[in-house]
Design a protein around this motif. Structure first.
Motif, PDB file in Angstrom:
ATOM      1  N   VAL A   1      23.995  68.530  -3.542  1.00 41.58           N
ATOM      2  CA  VAL A   1      22.581  68.166  -3.634  1.00 41.58           C
ATOM      3  C   VAL A   1      22.263  67.119  -2.577  1.00 41.58           C
ATOM      4  CG1 VAL A   1      20.790  67.164  -5.111  1.00 41.58           C
ATOM      5  CG2 VAL A   1      22.536  68.669  -6.107  1.00 41.58           C
ATOM      6  N   ALA A   2      21.149  67.309  -1.846  1.00 39.01           N
ATOM      7  CA  ALA A   2      20.712  66.338  -0.839  1.00 39.01           C
ATOM      8  C   ALA A   2      19.598  65.469  -1.411  1.00 39.01           C
ATOM      9  CB  ALA A   2      20.211  67.049   0.408  1.00 39.01           C
ATOM     10  N   THR A   3      19.756  64.152  -1.296  1.00 37.59           N
ATOM     11  CA  THR A   3      18.680  63.221  -1.648  1.00 37.59           C
ATOM     12  C   THR A   3      18.134  62.639  -0.345  1.00 37.59           C
ATOM     13  OG1 THR A   3      20.345  61.483  -2.004  1.00 37.59           O
ATOM     14  CG2 THR A   3      19.545  62.645  -3.938  1.00 37.59           C
ATOM     15  N   LEU A   4      16.914  63.042  -0.005  1.00 37.54           N
ATOM     16  CA  LEU A   4      16.277  62.632   1.245  1.00 37.54           C
ATOM     17  C   LEU A   4      15.151  61.661   0.910  1.00 37.54           C
ATOM     18  CD1 LEU A   4      15.999  66.122   3.029  1.00 37.54           C
ATOM     19  CD2 LEU A   4      17.981  64.600   2.837  1.00 37.54           C
ATOM     20  N   PHE A   5      15.404  60.377   1.080  1.00 35.34           N
ATOM     21  CA  PHE A   5      14.427  59.356   0.689  1.00 35.34           C
ATOM     22  C   PHE A   5      13.867  58.679   1.937  1.00 35.34           C
ATOM     23  CE2 PHE A   5      15.889  60.430  -3.368  1.00 35.34           C
ATOM     24  CZ  PHE A   5      15.000  59.918  -4.308  1.00 35.34           C
ATOM     25  N   PHE A   6      12.681  59.170   2.339  1.00 35.80           N
ATOM     26  CA  PHE A   6      11.978  58.612   3.483  1.00 35.80           C
ATOM     27  C   PHE A   6      11.232  57.341   3.097  1.00 35.80           C
ATOM     28  CE2 PHE A   6      12.550  63.070   4.422  1.00 35.80           C
ATOM     29  CZ  PHE A   6      12.819  63.115   5.788  1.00 35.80           C
ATOM     30  N   GLU A   7      11.177  57.052   1.799  1.00 35.25           N
ATOM     31  CA  GLU A   7      10.571  55.822   1.266  1.00 35.25           C
ATOM     32  C   GLU A   7      11.587  55.127   0.371  1.00 35.25           C
ATOM     33  OE1 GLU A   7       5.808  55.578   0.488  1.00 35.25           O
ATOM     34  OE2 GLU A   7       6.981  56.649  -0.988  1.00 35.25           O
ATOM     35  N   PRO A   8      11.483  53.797   0.210  1.00 32.98           N
ATOM     36  CA  PRO A   8      12.438  53.076  -0.632  1.00 32.98           C
ATOM     37  C   PRO A   8      12.372  53.531  -2.094  1.00 32.98           C
ATOM     38  CG  PRO A   8      11.234  51.542   0.766  1.00 32.98           C
ATOM     39  CD  PRO A   8      10.561  52.872   0.906  1.00 32.98           C
ATOM     40  N   SER A   9      13.514  53.436  -2.770  1.00 31.50           N
ATOM     41  CA  SER A   9      13.595  53.791  -4.185  1.00 31.50           C
ATOM     42  C   SER A   9      14.832  53.139  -4.782  1.00 31.50           C
ATOM     43  CB  SER A   9      13.688  55.302  -4.348  1.00 31.50           C
ATOM     44  OG  SER A   9      13.984  55.645  -5.688  1.00 31.50           O
ATOM     45  N   THR A  10      14.716  52.713  -6.024  1.00 26.91           N
ATOM     46  CA  THR A  10      15.891  52.252  -6.771  1.00 26.91           C
ATOM     47  C   THR A  10      16.157  53.206  -7.926  1.00 26.91           C
ATOM     48  OG1 THR A  10      15.446  49.938  -6.203  1.00 26.91           O
ATOM     49  CG2 THR A  10      16.940  50.343  -8.049  1.00 26.91           C
ATOM     50  N   ARG A  11      15.258  53.209  -8.935  1.00 23.17           N
ATOM     51  CA  ARG A  11      15.481  54.002 -10.138  1.00 23.17           C
ATOM     52  C   ARG A  11      15.512  55.501  -9.875  1.00 23.17           C
ATOM     53  NH1 ARG A  11      13.733  49.423 -11.083  1.00 23.17           N
ATOM     54  NH2 ARG A  11      12.146  49.911  -9.543  1.00 23.17           N
TER      55      ARG A  11
ATOM     56  N   ARG B   1      27.994  67.115  -6.162  1.00 26.21           N
ATOM     57  CA  ARG B   1      28.198  66.137  -5.099  1.00 26.21           C
ATOM     58  C   ARG B   1      26.885  65.855  -4.379  1.00 26.21           C
ATOM     59  NH1 ARG B   1      32.956  68.972  -1.954  1.00 26.21           N
ATOM     60  NH2 ARG B   1      31.909  70.789  -2.861  1.00 26.21           N
ATOM     61  N   ILE B   2      26.804  64.660  -3.812  1.00 26.03           N
ATOM     62  CA  ILE B   2      25.567  64.166  -3.198  1.00 26.03           C
ATOM     63  C   ILE B   2      25.784  63.939  -1.704  1.00 26.03           C
ATOM     64  CG2 ILE B   2      24.012  62.165  -3.047  1.00 26.03           C
ATOM     65  CD1 ILE B   2      23.398  63.563  -5.516  1.00 26.03           C
ATOM     66  N   ILE B   3      24.804  64.380  -0.888  1.00 30.42           N
ATOM     67  CA  ILE B   3      24.686  63.913   0.486  1.00 30.42           C
ATOM     68  C   ILE B   3      23.248  63.440   0.657  1.00 30.42           C
ATOM     69  CG2 ILE B   3      26.450  65.519   1.328  1.00 30.42           C
ATOM     70  CD1 ILE B   3      24.142  67.119   2.650  1.00 30.42           C
ATOM     71  N   GLY B   4      22.969  62.716   1.744  1.00 30.18           N
ATOM     72  CA  GLY B   4      21.587  62.313   1.960  1.00 30.18           C
ATOM     73  C   GLY B   4      21.465  60.938   2.566  1.00 30.18           C
ATOM     74  N   PHE B   5      20.262  60.373   2.448  1.00 33.66           N
ATOM     75  CA  PHE B   5      19.991  59.052   3.012  1.00 33.66           C
ATOM     76  C   PHE B   5      18.930  58.351   2.178  1.00 33.66           C
ATOM     77  CE2 PHE B   5      17.423  62.171   5.394  1.00 33.66           C
ATOM     78  CZ  PHE B   5      16.144  61.695   5.163  1.00 33.66           C
ATOM     79  N   SER B   6      18.970  57.024   2.238  1.00 38.92           N
ATOM     80  CA  SER B   6      17.961  56.209   1.556  1.00 38.92           C
ATOM     81  C   SER B   6      17.161  55.370   2.545  1.00 38.92           C
ATOM     82  CB  SER B   6      18.627  55.287   0.529  1.00 38.92           C
ATOM     83  OG  SER B   6      19.588  54.467   1.151  1.00 38.92           O
ATOM     84  N   ASP B   7      17.423  55.569   3.843  1.00 40.17           N
ATOM     85  CA  ASP B   7      16.725  54.822   4.895  1.00 40.17           C
ATOM     86  C   ASP B   7      16.496  55.775   6.061  1.00 40.17           C
ATOM     87  OD1 ASP B   7      15.776  53.163   6.845  1.00 40.17           O
ATOM     88  OD2 ASP B   7      17.447  51.755   6.802  1.00 40.17           O
TER      89      ASP B   7
ATOM     90  N   ASN C   1      20.653  74.220   5.199  1.00 39.07           N
ATOM     91  CA  ASN C   1      21.883  74.942   5.533  1.00 39.07           C
ATOM     92  C   ASN C   1      23.104  74.421   4.781  1.00 39.07           C
ATOM     93  OD1 ASN C   1      20.627  76.575   7.487  1.00 39.07           O
ATOM     94  ND2 ASN C   1      20.879  75.011   9.064  1.00 39.07           N
ATOM     95  N   TYR C   2      23.008  73.184   4.291  1.00 39.40           N
ATOM     96  CA  TYR C   2      24.199  72.508   3.773  1.00 39.40           C
ATOM     97  C   TYR C   2      24.251  72.416   2.261  1.00 39.40           C
ATOM     98  CZ  TYR C   2      24.209  70.686   8.610  1.00 39.40           C
ATOM     99  OH  TYR C   2      24.198  70.563   9.963  1.00 39.40           O
ATOM    100  N   VAL C   3      23.118  72.602   1.587  1.00 41.24           N
ATOM    101  CA  VAL C   3      23.048  72.194   0.177  1.00 41.24           C
ATOM    102  C   VAL C   3      22.461  73.297  -0.706  1.00 41.24           C
ATOM    103  CG1 VAL C   3      22.799  69.763   0.826  1.00 41.24           C
ATOM    104  CG2 VAL C   3      20.737  71.142   0.405  1.00 41.24           C
ATOM    105  N   ASP C   4      22.542  73.060  -2.014  1.00 40.48           N
ATOM    106  CA  ASP C   4      21.970  73.965  -3.012  1.00 40.48           C
ATOM    107  C   ASP C   4      20.605  73.495  -3.511  1.00 40.48           C
ATOM    108  OD1 ASP C   4      24.417  75.783  -3.513  1.00 40.48           O
ATOM    109  OD2 ASP C   4      25.239  73.761  -3.706  1.00 40.48           O
TER     110      ASP C   4
ATOM    111  N   SER D   1      15.044  76.937   2.260  1.00 43.96           N
ATOM    112  CA  SER D   1      15.690  78.120   1.678  1.00 43.96           C
ATOM    113  C   SER D   1      16.336  77.810   0.342  1.00 43.96           C
ATOM    114  CB  SER D   1      16.743  78.662   2.649  1.00 43.96           C
ATOM    115  OG  SER D   1      17.701  77.660   2.951  1.00 43.96           O
ATOM    116  N   VAL D   2      16.217  76.558  -0.116  1.00 46.65           N
ATOM    117  CA  VAL D   2      16.747  76.125  -1.414  1.00 46.65           C
ATOM    118  C   VAL D   2      15.623  75.421  -2.170  1.00 46.65           C
ATOM    119  CG1 VAL D   2      19.106  75.879  -0.525  1.00 46.65           C
ATOM    120  CG2 VAL D   2      17.556  73.896  -0.492  1.00 46.65           C
ATOM    121  N   PRO D   3      15.745  75.256  -3.490  1.00 49.65           N
ATOM    122  CA  PRO D   3      14.692  74.556  -4.242  1.00 49.65           C
ATOM    123  C   PRO D   3      14.522  73.102  -3.791  1.00 49.65           C
ATOM    124  CG  PRO D   3      16.177  75.730  -5.725  1.00 49.65           C
ATOM    125  CD  PRO D   3      16.818  75.755  -4.373  1.00 49.65           C
ATOM    126  N   VAL D   4      13.303  72.605  -3.950  1.00 51.90           N
ATOM    127  CA  VAL D   4      12.959  71.221  -3.610  1.00 51.90           C
ATOM    128  C   VAL D   4      12.376  70.552  -4.845  1.00 51.90           C
ATOM    129  CG1 VAL D   4      11.457  69.734  -2.219  1.00 51.90           C
ATOM    130  CG2 VAL D   4      12.537  71.746  -1.173  1.00 51.90           C
TER     131      VAL D   4
END
Length: 304
Positions: free
Chosen positions: A41-51, A66-72, A93-96, A116-119
């Motif tokens: 799963v990719a977490t793409l955070f273009f804005e700040p987040s904690t919770r 498993r997680i890939i992504g960015f918070s900044d 291409n990389y995630v579900d 090509s995957v759910p968002v």
């Protein structure tokens, strides 16, 4: 949209919402499972987040994914000028599954149309925040025993507050009465008031945050005035501390009243409220884990 993306709470019917609440309850009873084993799963955070980010990532981890992504976003190629389209196409291409927060309204809808995957929309500007809505609904259901015929008072930034916009639309299935408490600069936008009228939902607007308004409420939904949404800082300074809930203001409130807040808070809830049994915002944040586990499984088509 491809498959089962969640961009707006209106993507789910009343029946789907109720089914998700039941699934959230099952995850609360048993949050550690291996049903996402082999999923990325990719977490793409273009804005700040904690919770939101941490609860989504905890949800995936507790379910064996498993997680890939960015918070900044400044650490990604978007800082080099890469478009949102190219980022989404590449990550797909990389995630579900992609979980995305973005400052632009409509960004999540656009991403869902090209991926090509759910968002899952983890917040798009001042527009929608559907996963927060699901944990809000779960919190309301747990504390009230029902979602129907409730008196819900929303306080603070109702103009830019995506959480109140999403919650208003979700509650339209359950015959609520709304009270909107906001200064003129932060009133509920006209399109949401039209939505209430079209769905025969009674609402009342107030500029004064009085005990009389509090005493009618089953749910008191407090919000932060969001500095990041203001282009004029003078306007922000004018309204930033316009309402503060103090413990003494709850003396004559209903026994079943619960105070919710999407967090973070600044000055809108005094710390003396925290020890009041009617304060529910920290438990509400905890409920986010179970609601988001249910959402992830739904969009991936996993039965639980």
């Amino acid at each position: 949209m491809k498959r089962e993306s969640l961009v707006s709470i209106t993507d789910f019917s009343k029946e789907e919402i109720l089914d998700l609440l039941q699934k959230a309850s099952r995850f609360e009873a048993n949050p550690n499972q291996k049903i996402l084993e082999g999923k990325v799963v990719a977490t793409l955070f273009f804005e700040p987040s904690t919770r939101t980010r941490l609860s989504f990532e905890t949800a995936v981890n507790r379910l064996g994914g498993r997680i890939i992504g960015f918070s900044d976003a400044s650490t990604t190629s978007s800082s080099k000028g890469e478009t949102l389209k190219d980022t989404i196409m590449m990550v797909s291409n990389y995630v579900d599954l992609i979980i995305m927060r973005h400052h632009l309204e409509g960004a999540a809808r656009y991403a869902s149309e090209i991926a090509s995957v759910p968002v899952i929309n983890a917040g798009d500007g001042a527009n929608q925040h559907p996963s927060q809505t699901m944990l809000d609904l779960y919190s309301i259901y747990k504390t009230q025993g029902t979602l129907s015929n409730l008196n819900i008072t929303m306080v603070g930034d109702l103009k830019y507050g995506r959480t109140v916009h999403s919650l208003l639309m979700a509650m339209s299935h359950f015959n609520p009465t709304f009270h909107f408490v906001a200064p003129d600069e932060l009133k509920m936008p006209i399109e949401y008031k039209i939505f209430c009228e079209q769905h025969h939902i009674p609402y009342f607007e107030h500029s004064e945050f009085s005990e009389e308004v509090i005493n009618q409420a089953d749910i008191l939904y407090m919000t932060r005035v969001q500095r990041e949404r203001f282009t004029d800082l003078m306007e922000y300074e004018k309204v930033k501390n316009v309402y503060t809930l103090h413990n003494s203001m709850l003396d004559h409130s209903k026994e079943n009243l619960r105070i919710l807040h999407p967090l973070p808070r600044v000055n809108e809830i005094s710390y003396d409220v925290d020890s009041n049994p009617k304060a529910y915002y920290f438990q509400q944040a905890k409920n986010g884990l179970y609601a988001r586990q249910a959402i992830i499984c739904k969009v991936l088509g996993i039965e639980v």
